[in-house]
Design a protein around this motif. Structure first.
Motif, short mmCIF file in Angstrom:
data_model
loop_
_atom_site.label_atom_id
_atom_site.label_comp_id
_atom_site.label_asym_id
_atom_site.label_seq_id
_atom_site.Cartn_x
_atom_site.Cartn_y
_atom_site.Cartn_z
N ASP A 285 22.73 6.26 -12.66
CA ASP A 285 22.39 4.84 -12.57
C ASP A 285 20.93 4.56 -12.90
N GLY A 286 20.26 5.49 -13.59
CA GLY A 286 18.90 5.21 -14.04
C GLY A 286 17.91 6.31 -13.73
N SER A 287 16.64 5.99 -13.92
CA SER A 287 15.56 6.95 -13.68
C SER A 287 15.31 7.12 -12.19
N ALA A 288 15.19 8.36 -11.75
CA ALA A 288 14.96 8.64 -10.33
C ALA A 288 13.63 8.08 -9.84
N PHE A 289 12.70 7.80 -10.75
CA PHE A 289 11.43 7.21 -10.33
C PHE A 289 11.64 5.85 -9.65
N LYS A 290 12.76 5.22 -9.95
CA LYS A 290 13.05 3.91 -9.35
C LYS A 290 13.33 4.02 -7.85
N ILE A 291 13.65 5.21 -7.37
CA ILE A 291 13.84 5.41 -5.93
C ILE A 291 12.54 5.10 -5.21
N PHE A 292 11.41 5.54 -5.79
CA PHE A 292 10.10 5.34 -5.17
C PHE A 292 9.70 3.87 -5.14
N GLU A 293 10.29 3.07 -6.01
CA GLU A 293 9.98 1.65 -6.05
C GLU A 293 10.69 0.89 -4.93
N GLN A 294 11.69 1.53 -4.31
CA GLN A 294 12.49 0.84 -3.30
C GLN A 294 12.29 1.38 -1.88
N VAL A 295 11.73 2.58 -1.78
CA VAL A 295 11.56 3.17 -0.45
C VAL A 295 10.35 4.09 -0.48
N GLU A 296 9.64 4.19 0.63
CA GLU A 296 8.50 5.08 0.76
C GLU A 296 9.00 6.49 1.05
N ILE A 297 8.71 7.42 0.15
CA ILE A 297 9.16 8.79 0.30
C ILE A 297 8.13 9.58 1.11
N GLY A 298 8.59 10.22 2.19
CA GLY A 298 7.67 10.94 3.06
C GLY A 298 7.75 12.44 2.92
N SER A 299 8.11 12.93 1.72
CA SER A 299 8.27 14.37 1.50
C SER A 299 7.71 14.77 0.15
N PRO A 300 7.25 16.03 0.03
CA PRO A 300 6.86 16.53 -1.28
C PRO A 300 8.08 16.59 -2.20
N VAL A 301 7.85 16.44 -3.51
CA VAL A 301 8.94 16.38 -4.47
C VAL A 301 8.76 17.43 -5.56
N VAL A 302 9.86 18.09 -5.88
CA VAL A 302 9.93 18.94 -7.08
C VAL A 302 10.91 18.27 -8.03
N PHE A 303 10.41 17.80 -9.17
CA PHE A 303 11.28 17.17 -10.16
C PHE A 303 11.97 18.23 -11.00
N THR A 304 13.22 17.96 -11.36
CA THR A 304 13.94 18.83 -12.29
C THR A 304 14.41 17.97 -13.46
N THR A 305 14.42 18.55 -14.65
CA THR A 305 14.81 17.78 -15.83
C THR A 305 15.22 18.71 -16.96
N ALA A 306 16.03 18.18 -17.85
CA ALA A 306 16.40 18.93 -19.04
C ALA A 306 15.45 18.63 -20.20
N TYR A 307 14.48 17.74 -19.97
CA TYR A 307 13.62 17.28 -21.05
C TYR A 307 12.15 17.52 -20.72
N ASP A 308 11.41 18.09 -21.66
CA ASP A 308 9.98 18.34 -21.49
C ASP A 308 9.23 17.27 -22.27
#
Length: 253
Positions: free
Chosen positions: A61-84
Motif C-alpha cells: 500500500d505504498g512507501s514504508a516511510f509514510k508510517i513515520f508520517e502518521q505515528v511517532e516511532i520509538g524504536s531503532p529501524v533497519v530498512f530492507t529493500t531490493a533496490y539500492d
C-alpha cells in the motif's frame, strides 16, 4: 530483545526470521509481523514499541516511510529493500542500517553490531533524528528533465502518468507530450504526493485526474482506463485492489 518485521513478502519474512534466530550478536524474539502501512500504524498506536524494527521500504500500500508520517516511532529501524537507490542512502544516516535483499547473515549481524554499540542517549538521538528526517520530507513539485543538451522544469501537476520499460521511465503530460525521467518508479513513488499519484503496478504510476473509468478484471483484479492512450493495459493486482479503491475515494486537499 524484541523485534517486529514489517514486510509484505512471506518468503522474505521467513528468511529474515531464520537469520535472526541464528545470529551470533543479540538474542532476538520477533513479536509481530506486519504487512502494510495501515496495519503497522494501527499496531504502533496500540502496542509498546519493540527494541528494533526491520522494515521493508516498498509495501503493497505504498512507501514504508509514510508510517513515520502518521505515528511517532520509538524504536531503532533497519530498512530492507531490493533496490539500492540514492534516496535510500539519504536515510542511512538516520537509520541503524539498510540491508539489500536477499538479507544475509553477515549484513544482518553488521546492523545488530551497530545497534549494540549505541548507548541509551545515542539510541534516543537516533530515533528522534529518524522521525524528524522522514516527517520533514517534502513532496516533489517539479522534475528537472534533460533533453539533448538542455534542461527544463516539468511541473508534476501536468503529468498524467509515468511508465517504465527497459529500465527507462517516461512521463506523459496532459498536452500529449512525453518526457524522459532520470528516476526510477520506486524513487518517484517515495517523492510524489500520495493523494494525487498511485503506484498501480511495476510499470505505472498514475495521476488521479488521468483516470477515465475502471473495469473489473480476471482474478479479482481491476483494469484502469485513462483519458489518454497507454503503452499497455494498466492492471491493479488482487492485493492492491482494496488499497486502490480506498485511494480513489480520497478527496484531494
Amino acid at each position: 530483545m524484541n523485534a517486529i518485521i514489517i514486510e509484505d513478502e512471506t518468503a522474505a519474512v521467513s528468511s529474515l526470521k531464520a537469520i535472526l534466530e541464528h545470529n551470533n550478536v543479540i538474542d532476538i524474539s520477533v513479536i509481530a509481523e506486519l504487512e502494510s502501512i495501515e496495519e503497522s500504524v494501527s499496531w504502533f498506536k496500540s502496542h509498546p514499541h519493540p527494541d528494533i524494527i526491520f522494515m521493508d521500504i516498498h509495501l503493497a500500500d505504498g512507501s514504508a516511510f509514510k508510517i513515520f508520517e502518521q505515528v511517532e516511532i520509538g524504536s531503532p529501524v533497519v530498512f530492507t529493500t531490493a533496490y539500492d537507490e540514492y534516496a535510500l542512502q539519504a536515510f542511512q544516516v538516520s537509520s541503524i542500517d539498510y540491508l539489500l535483499k536477499p538479507v544475509t547473515q553477515t549484513s544482518l549481524e553488521r546492523a545488530l553490531n551497530k545497534l549494540r554499540l549505541f548507548d541509551p542517549e545515542e539510541r534516543k538521538a537516533h530515533i528522534q533524528n529518524t522521525n524528524s528526517t522522514i516527517q520533514n520530507r517534502h513532496t516533489v513539485k517539479s522534475l528537472l528533465i534533460m533533453l539533448a543538451d538542455k534542461f527544463y522544469p516539468l511541473p508534476v501537476e501536468d503529468i498524467l502518468y509515468f511508465y517504465t520499460s527497459n529500465e527507462k521511465v517516461t512521463a506523459y503530460t496532459s498536452d500529449g507530450k512525453t518526457h524522459p525521467v532520470d528516476r526510477t518508479l520506486d524513487t518517484l513513488n517515495e517523492q510524489l504526493d500520495e493523494k494525487i499519484f498511485f503506484r498501480a503496478n511495476r510499470q505505472f504510476i498514475i495521476s488521479r485526474k488521468a483516470i477515465k473509468d475502471i473495469d473489473l478484471w480476471f482474478g479479482s483484479r481491476l483494469s484502469v482506463n485513462l483519458t489518454l492512450p497507454v503503452p499497455e493495459r494498466i492492471i491493479i493486482s488482487k492485493t492492491k485492489t482494496p488499497v486502490f479503491k480506498k485511494w480513489i475515494l480520497l478527496e484531494e486537499g
